[in-house]
Scaffold this active site. Sequence first.
Site, mmCIF file in Angstrom:
data_model
loop_
_atom_site.group_PDB
_atom_site.id
_atom_site.type_symbol
_atom_site.label_atom_id
_atom_site.label_comp_id
_atom_site.label_asym_id
_atom_site.label_seq_id
_atom_site.Cartn_x
_atom_site.Cartn_y
_atom_site.Cartn_z
ATOM 1 N N HIS A 11 50.512 33.021 26.857
ATOM 2 C CA HIS A 11 51.407 31.859 26.840
ATOM 3 C C HIS A 11 52.848 32.335 26.826
ATOM 4 O O HIS A 11 53.151 33.428 26.357
ATOM 5 C CB HIS A 11 51.138 30.958 25.624
ATOM 6 N N HIS A 59 56.605 31.162 25.547
ATOM 7 C CA HIS A 59 57.407 30.250 24.735
ATOM 8 C C HIS A 59 58.680 29.903 25.519
ATOM 9 O O HIS A 59 59.376 30.798 26.006
ATOM 10 C CB HIS A 59 57.863 30.920 23.436
HETATM 11 P P1 5GP Z 1 52.327 33.561 19.388
HETATM 12 O O1 5GP Z 1 52.557 33.840 17.921
HETATM 13 O O2 5GP Z 1 50.917 33.930 19.783
HETATM 14 O O3 5GP Z 1 53.362 34.124 20.297
HETATM 15 O O4 5GP Z 1 52.466 31.991 19.543
HETATM 16 C C1 5GP Z 1 51.435 31.108 19.218
HETATM 17 C C2 5GP Z 1 52.061 29.777 18.999
HETATM 18 O O5 5GP Z 1 51.041 28.806 19.020
HETATM 19 C C3 5GP Z 1 52.768 29.636 17.629
HETATM 20 O O6 5GP Z 1 54.153 29.384 17.834
HETATM 21 C C4 5GP Z 1 52.053 28.462 16.981
HETATM 22 O O7 5GP Z 1 52.918 27.593 16.295
HETATM 23 C C5 5GP Z 1 51.378 27.780 18.151
HETATM 24 N N1 5GP Z 1 50.155 27.067 17.809
HETATM 25 C C6 5GP Z 1 49.131 27.562 17.069
HETATM 26 N N2 5GP Z 1 48.156 26.635 16.958
HETATM 27 C C7 5GP Z 1 48.579 25.552 17.664
HETATM 28 C C8 5GP Z 1 47.994 24.274 17.920
HETATM 29 O O8 5GP Z 1 46.885 23.937 17.498
HETATM 30 N N3 5GP Z 1 48.711 23.415 18.691
HETATM 31 C C9 5GP Z 1 49.940 23.744 19.204
HETATM 32 N N4 5GP Z 1 50.560 22.829 19.937
HETATM 33 N N5 5GP Z 1 50.519 24.935 18.962
HETATM 34 C C10 5GP Z 1 49.844 25.840 18.203
#
Ligand code: 5GP
Length: 139
Positions: free
Chosen positions: A98, A100
Amino acid sequence: MKDIFCRIIDGEIPSSKVYEDDDVLAILDISQITKGHTLVMPKKHCQDFLSCPQEILHKVMDVAQRIGQAEMLVLGAVGVNILSNVGEIAGQSVIHFHVHVIPRYLSQEPGFQITMQSQDIAAIDMQDLAKTIHEKMEK
Ligand code: 5GP
């Protein structure tokens, strides 16, 4: 077991959809680092930015760009951070690629800061380092 984003893509968990097509889904991050913080992901599971097939990566980045542009127009953002964490050590908590898209309103956002401080490059052979990386790049 399915990761949380696969479950969202399959409609098992609700989300706030910003954009959807056959290959890409974009949703608001449940933790809004700044207003409009969006996650753009491929619908077909892949682990991260580095392992994502190029064709899908391009589609994801295209959507991320368009969302960043829209956020500048409608949310009054004056900048955007585009970020994709690869690996737990880099802060990846959901193992489904993903991107951001984080609109920026202030130079010092209360919820989001990146600091980059250079190390002493005198100890690094820059030409050799650049060559080493170049030689290992996928053609
Ligand atoms: P990472 O830390 O992997 O770069 O980003 C994962 C992101 O997914 C985090 O910013 C977190 O807030 C988001 N996230 C985790 N679970 C969910 C969810 O159930 N729904 C949504 N919309 N975002 C989520």
